[in-house]
Motif scaffolding. Structure first.
Motif, PDB file in Angstrom:
ATOM      1  N   THR A 173      10.831   3.840   3.890  1.00 11.99           N
ATOM      2  CA  THR A 173       9.688   2.964   4.583  1.00 11.99           C
ATOM      3  C   THR A 173       8.398   3.566   4.372  1.00 11.99           C
ATOM      4  N   VAL A 174       7.385   2.643   3.926  1.00 12.73           N
ATOM      5  CA  VAL A 174       5.993   3.059   3.809  1.00 12.73           C
ATOM      6  C   VAL A 174       5.346   2.084   4.848  1.00 12.73           C
ATOM      7  N   CYS A 175       4.658   3.042   5.661  1.00 13.50           N
ATOM      8  CA  CYS A 175       3.682   2.662   6.631  1.00 13.50           C
ATOM      9  C   CYS A 175       2.225   3.013   6.449  1.00 13.50           C
ATOM     10  N   LEU A 219      -1.786  -2.649  14.634  1.00 14.10           N
ATOM     11  CA  LEU A 219      -2.505  -1.550  13.877  1.00 14.10           C
ATOM     12  C   LEU A 219      -1.754  -0.903  12.588  1.00 14.10           C
ATOM     13  N   ILE A 220      -0.316  -1.122  12.618  1.00 10.26           N
ATOM     14  CA  ILE A 220       0.400  -0.462  11.532  1.00 10.26           C
ATOM     15  C   ILE A 220       1.077  -1.419  10.736  1.00 10.26           C
ATOM     16  N   THR A 221       1.015  -1.247   9.332  1.00 10.08           N
ATOM     17  CA  THR A 221       1.694  -2.206   8.296  1.00 10.08           C
ATOM     18  C   THR A 221       2.516  -1.440   7.821  1.00 10.08           C
ATOM     19  N   CYS A 222       3.862  -1.991   7.841  1.00  9.87           N
ATOM     20  CA  CYS A 222       5.178  -1.294   7.165  1.00  9.87           C
ATOM     21  C   CYS A 222       5.852  -2.201   6.122  1.00  9.87           C
ATOM     22  N   SER A 223       6.578  -1.499   5.248  1.00  8.48           N
ATOM     23  CA  SER A 223       7.188  -2.074   4.411  1.00  8.48           C
ATOM     24  C   SER A 223       8.345  -1.153   3.614  1.00  8.48           C
ATOM     25  N   ASP A 224       9.676  -1.881   3.656  1.00  6.89           N
ATOM     26  CA  ASP A 224      10.817  -1.377   2.965  1.00  6.89           C
ATOM     27  C   ASP A 224      10.356  -0.928   1.428  1.00  6.89           C
ATOM     28  N   ILE A 252      -0.936   7.262   5.992  1.00  8.49           N
ATOM     29  CA  ILE A 252       0.132   6.591   5.380  1.00  8.49           C
ATOM     30  C   ILE A 252       1.260   7.476   5.588  1.00  8.49           C
ATOM     31  N   SER A 253       2.416   6.970   5.820  1.00  2.00           N
ATOM     32  CA  SER A 253       3.851   7.791   6.089  1.00  2.00           C
ATOM     33  C   SER A 253       4.857   7.128   5.139  1.00  2.00           C
ATOM     34  N   ILE A 254       5.743   8.154   4.534  1.00  2.00           N
ATOM     35  CA  ILE A 254       6.902   7.553   4.088  1.00  2.00           C
ATOM     36  C   ILE A 254       8.079   8.353   4.701  1.00  2.00           C
ATOM     37  N   GLN A 255       9.088   7.418   5.070  1.00  2.00           N
ATOM     38  CA  GLN A 255      10.090   7.996   5.938  1.00  2.00           C
ATOM     39  C   GLN A 255      11.401   7.521   5.203  1.00  2.00           C
ATOM     40  N   ALA A 256      12.304   8.500   4.932  1.00  2.00           N
ATOM     41  CA  ALA A 256      13.662   8.125   4.527  1.00  2.00           C
ATOM     42  C   ALA A 256      14.455   7.930   5.878  1.00  2.00           C
ATOM     43  N   VAL A 257      14.906   6.703   5.845  1.00  2.00           N
ATOM     44  CA  VAL A 257      15.759   6.030   7.089  1.00  2.00           C
ATOM     45  C   VAL A 257      16.997   6.436   7.226  1.00  2.00           C
ATOM     46  N   ALA A 258      17.735   6.444   6.112  1.00  2.00           N
ATOM     47  CA  ALA A 258      19.148   6.863   6.158  1.00  2.00           C
ATOM     48  C   ALA A 258      19.436   8.249   6.157  1.00  2.00           C
TER      49      ALA A 258
END
Length: 828
Positions: A712-714, A735-740, A769-775
């Motif tokens: 997920t990128v925010c 204030l935050i935009t996120c996309s998978d 910017i953030s990048i998150q590994a959800v699983a």
């Protein structure tokens, strides 16, 4: 024919060389660890921790002349650096001889060690090159892997066990588990000799030995003088102190399981125990049954009917760890660190077949790093140190443990010097030992659980930390703080770096390194004492700015697009710090020329009035720290500092821009980065790279490889560390935009007009910017390039920049100063 004879002789010689650590004298390659005064002083060696162990093993794996797999490396470590049972022997005359080394492997642990190396985990005639490790790291690794107990009187016995941070992790012994304590009349001691001297963390606290110590082996191991003897072979982990040698032995045995006959282990002698199983599987004596058998034989020959296991203790410091001190001198055959090492070694050894089937080229350093990590585990979230108690219950058979302990006890009995002979009742003693072992591990070893582990931060530090040190700090006071910082930011091959500079003039004390063991080897008491004392901010800033400019030029030359954040931390102890106009000018130029650098101050007294104009955020970048020479409570004292370091996002930059001139557009460039499942990583793009209204300036993020889970990128202009909507309490979702991010797509962030409405670069906020590994699925090896991936289950992604610019922030500092002056005026 002659060539075959020569080859056979060569193999025999190599094989003999490989068994030197199983002989009854200190191995030749290890003797300098006991003769060189610098190496004898543990303050000159890296502290024993899982981070240090992994780092040193990585150095061996990366050595150009070492090309072995995980199984063989584990074996080579045991045969090269582990030699259990080495004790100091005071000469009867009270003086040492240059021709005699007063150390020898005579402690009870040596006999099991010799059986392991000669019969149960043999070496196939290979050896590590002599230049594999420098002497400092060789001796550090030797002490981390080799079990022994040093019972010499040190003079600090009255302070043993006063470390509250470690006592809080333990619970009292359960009723029914024996813990006999014998009282002895103190005896005279003499001054230390060169060989007898060992130092605790306090460089003035010498270790004394007793000249009247009984030379008998049994007397030394049972009637040690110190009330809290030192246990060697212990490393610190977040899940309890652990005997690393037992862990490595379990891995080596499990990677090549062997069943050995009892007659082979007893040298063909007639066994006096007729009803025991006549074979031993090597994994058991390498771990659990090895220590259980020692306890049965040693305590059993003292006419004990109830066999005690478990002996707690703590390191000499909560952070500057050098020695692990046991809380009792009795029944030290199976201490708490040995129990943990036995369990961990058995768990990993028991799963080695499945682990290597999942990833056949897994490195030993990766295996240890995964097992002693807060999340994810070894291709299975349950296989990690925080879960050792449940794993033991699940995989350990009571019947197998009894039969294997009986068999190995019979084998060890034929190889070990004891104070008596057990003629009958071996099974009863073994049953007692195992019953107390199971009770003790379930009730007394109150280590951190997985639920506590998982509640910790899901952010990994990745920073280049520059520590500017004021040498007026006493070494014993500042070393624990620096050690805590190095551990906290995860200095390592795949993590952060650390550089030590002088606050006197900004000169380099320890060069930039990604190796914690190299840093600790360099930053010693002697190095600290050689530093010029005092603080000269003007000179320090001038030289630091040159260092940073040199770093930017290197990044330009290497086409560096992004990665670690940059933090400059001043650790100051001097009184009133002089900050004049010349100092401010140097600070201004540093902020202009290195816009991605965060400058922090941590001072022993309140220096806010002196330093506020040198930082970007005067409220959060200046901290007061109250350190003590005991090193207690360092984590709480430095919490605000480490949290601020963590808030410094990783960088995305225009590599052509060193702010000495306008370099123009970056063009299209990219870099790959990696993330652990369940973690999140934050980046920042400085407005210096997009202040102009360039419609082509973009950041593009895409998946580089397939793998389980979702990325997920925010991104945000106001939230410094943005997360998916709804995950930050009190923050407007808009204030935050996120996309998978799917495996075949990308997320594009357009920077056109990003500074519209802002008159200066300093007033325009960065792009966060953030990048998150959800699983959290980690069962597959999706990143098999061990040069790039810390863990095999790391997910790879690509960060691409397009037409980033280069703008100077010359006016931003002046504008911020004016704003701060106005704010102060309005406040009063």
């Amino acid at each position: 024919m002659y060539q075959y004879v020569a080859l056979a002789i060569f193999c025999m010689l190599r094989g003999a060389n490989a068994q030197v650590t199983a002989q009854a004298n200190v191995a030749p390659d290890l003797r300098e660890c006991y003769t060189n005064p610098i190496l004898l002083d543990r303050n000159n060696l890296p502290p024993p921790s899982i981070q240090t162990l992994v780092d040193i093993i990585q150095k061996i794996e990366d050595h150009p002349n070492v090309n072995v797999d995980l199984r063989m490396l584990a074996v080579l470590l045991l045969h090269t650096y582990r030699q259990d049972g080495i004790e100091y022997h005071a000469p009867e005359s009270g003086t040492t001889s240059s021709s005699v080394l007063p150390f020898a492997p005579t402690f009870h642990a040596f006999y099991r060690h010799r059986l392991l190396l000669t019969k149960l985990i043999p070496n196939n005639h290979q050896a590590l090159p002599n230049d594999t490790l420098p002497s400092t790291l060789k001796c550090a690794l030797h002490h981390m892997l080799s079990t022994s107990v040093d019972a010499r009187v040190r003079g600090d016995e009255n302070t043993c066990g006063q470390n509250a941070e470690y006592r809080a992790l333990r619970t009292p012994r359960a009723a029914g588990v024996a813990d006999d304590v014998e009282v002895f009349v103190p005896v005279p001691s003499i001054e230390d000799t060169e060989y007898g001297q060992m130092r605790q963390f306090n460089p003035d606290a010498e270790v004394q030995f007793n000249v009247n110590s009984s030379p008998m082996r049994s007397a030394r191991q049972l009637l040690g003088e110190s009330t809290c003897p030192i246990l060697d072979g212990v490393i610190h982990t977040s899940w309890g102190a652990t005997s690393a040698g037992n862990v490595i032995a379990g891995i080596a045995a499990g990677a090549e399981l062997q069943t050995v006959s009892l007659s082979d282990l007893t040298k063909g002698s007639v066994s006096t125990y007729e009803n025991v199983q006549q074979t031993v599987q090597n994994l058991y004596p390498a771990t659990l049954t090895g220590d259980l058998a020692e306890a049965v034989l040693i305590q059993g020959t003292r006419a004990r009917t109830e066999i005690t296991v478990g002996s707690s203790g703590n390191f000499n410091s909560s952070q500057a760890r050098r020695f692990f001190m046991l809380s009792s001198r009795q029944n030290v055959e199976m201490t708490d660190p040995e129990i943990r090492g036995d369990i961990d070694g058995f768990i990993l050894g028991n799963r080695m077949n499945n682990i290597l089937q999942t990833f056949s080229t897994l490195k030993l350093s990766q295996l240890l790093d995964m097992y002693y990590s807060p999340r994810n585990g070894v291709f299975d979230a349950s296989v990690r140190a925080c879960n050792r108690r449940d794993l033991t219950t699940a995989i350990l058979s009571d019947n197998a443990l009894v039969t294997q302990t009986e068999s190995f006890a019979a084998a060890l009995n034929a190889n070990m010097l004891l104070s008596g002979t057990i003629t009958t009742g071996l099974t009863t003693l073994v049953t007692s030992a195992i019953r107390n072992f199971q009770s003790y591990t379930q009730s007394n070893m109150n280590d951190l659980t997985c639920s506590i582990t998982e509640s910790s931060s899901d952010i990994r530090y990745r920073t280049n930390l520059y520590i500017v040190l004021d040498a007026t700090w006493p070494y014993a006071t500042i070393y624990p703080a620096i050690s805590y910082l190095v551990d906290s930011i995860e200095v390592g091959k795949f993590g952060s770096s650390v550089t030590l500079l002088s606050a006197f003039d900004g000169s380099v004390v320890v060069n930039k390194t990604f190796s914690p063991s190299d840093f600790y080897s360099e930053y010693t008491l002697l190095k600290h004492q050689s530093m010029m004392s005092g603080v000269n901010l003007e000179t320090a800033y001038t030289n630091i700015r040159n260092i940073m400019q040199w770093s930017l030029q290197n990044e330009t030359a290497s086409n560096y697009v992004g990665g670690n954040s940059s933090v400059l931390l001043f650790l100051l102890n001097s009184g009133s710090i002089q900050n004049n106009q010349a100092t401010f000018e140097q600070a201004r130029q540093l902020n202009e020329s290195v816009p991605d650098l965060r400058v922090l101050f941590a001072t022993s007294t309140n220096q806010f009035d002196n330093l506020w104009n040198l930082v970007r955020d005067m409220h959060d970048d200046i901290h007061v720290i109250s350190l003590t020479s005991t090193g207690v409570n360092v984590a709480n004292i430095l919490a605000s500092v480490t949290n601020r370091i963590l808030q410094a996002n990783r960088r995305i930059i225009n590599p052509l821009c060193n702010f000495e001139f306008n370099a123009g557009s970056s063009g299209i460039k990219q870099f790959d980065d990696f993330i652990d499942p369940g973690y999140i990583q934050f980046y920042a793009v400085s407005p210096n790279y997009f202040f102009g209204d360039n419609g082509n300036s973009k950041i593009r993020i895409s998946r580089s490889t397939a793998g389980a889970g979702t990325l997920t990128v925010c991104y945000s202009r106001t939230i410094v560390q943005p997360r998916r909507n709804g995950t930050i309490i009190g923050v407007d979702d808009n204030l935050i935009t996120c996309s998978d991010l799917a495996s075949s797509s990308n997320v594009e962030i357009n920077l056109q007009g990003a500074c519209d409405g802002y008159s200066t670069i300093g007033s325009c906020p960065p792009m966060y910017i953030s990048i998150q590994a959800v699983a959290s699925t980690t069962s597959n090896a999706v990143c098999t390039d061990t040069r790039l991936c810390r863990f095999p289950y790391n997910l790879r992604y690509t960060v691409q920049i397009e037409d980033l610019q280069c703008f100077s922030s010359a006016s931003s500092i002046g504008a911020s100063v004016v704003a701060m002056i106005v704010a102060v005026f309005l406040m009063f």
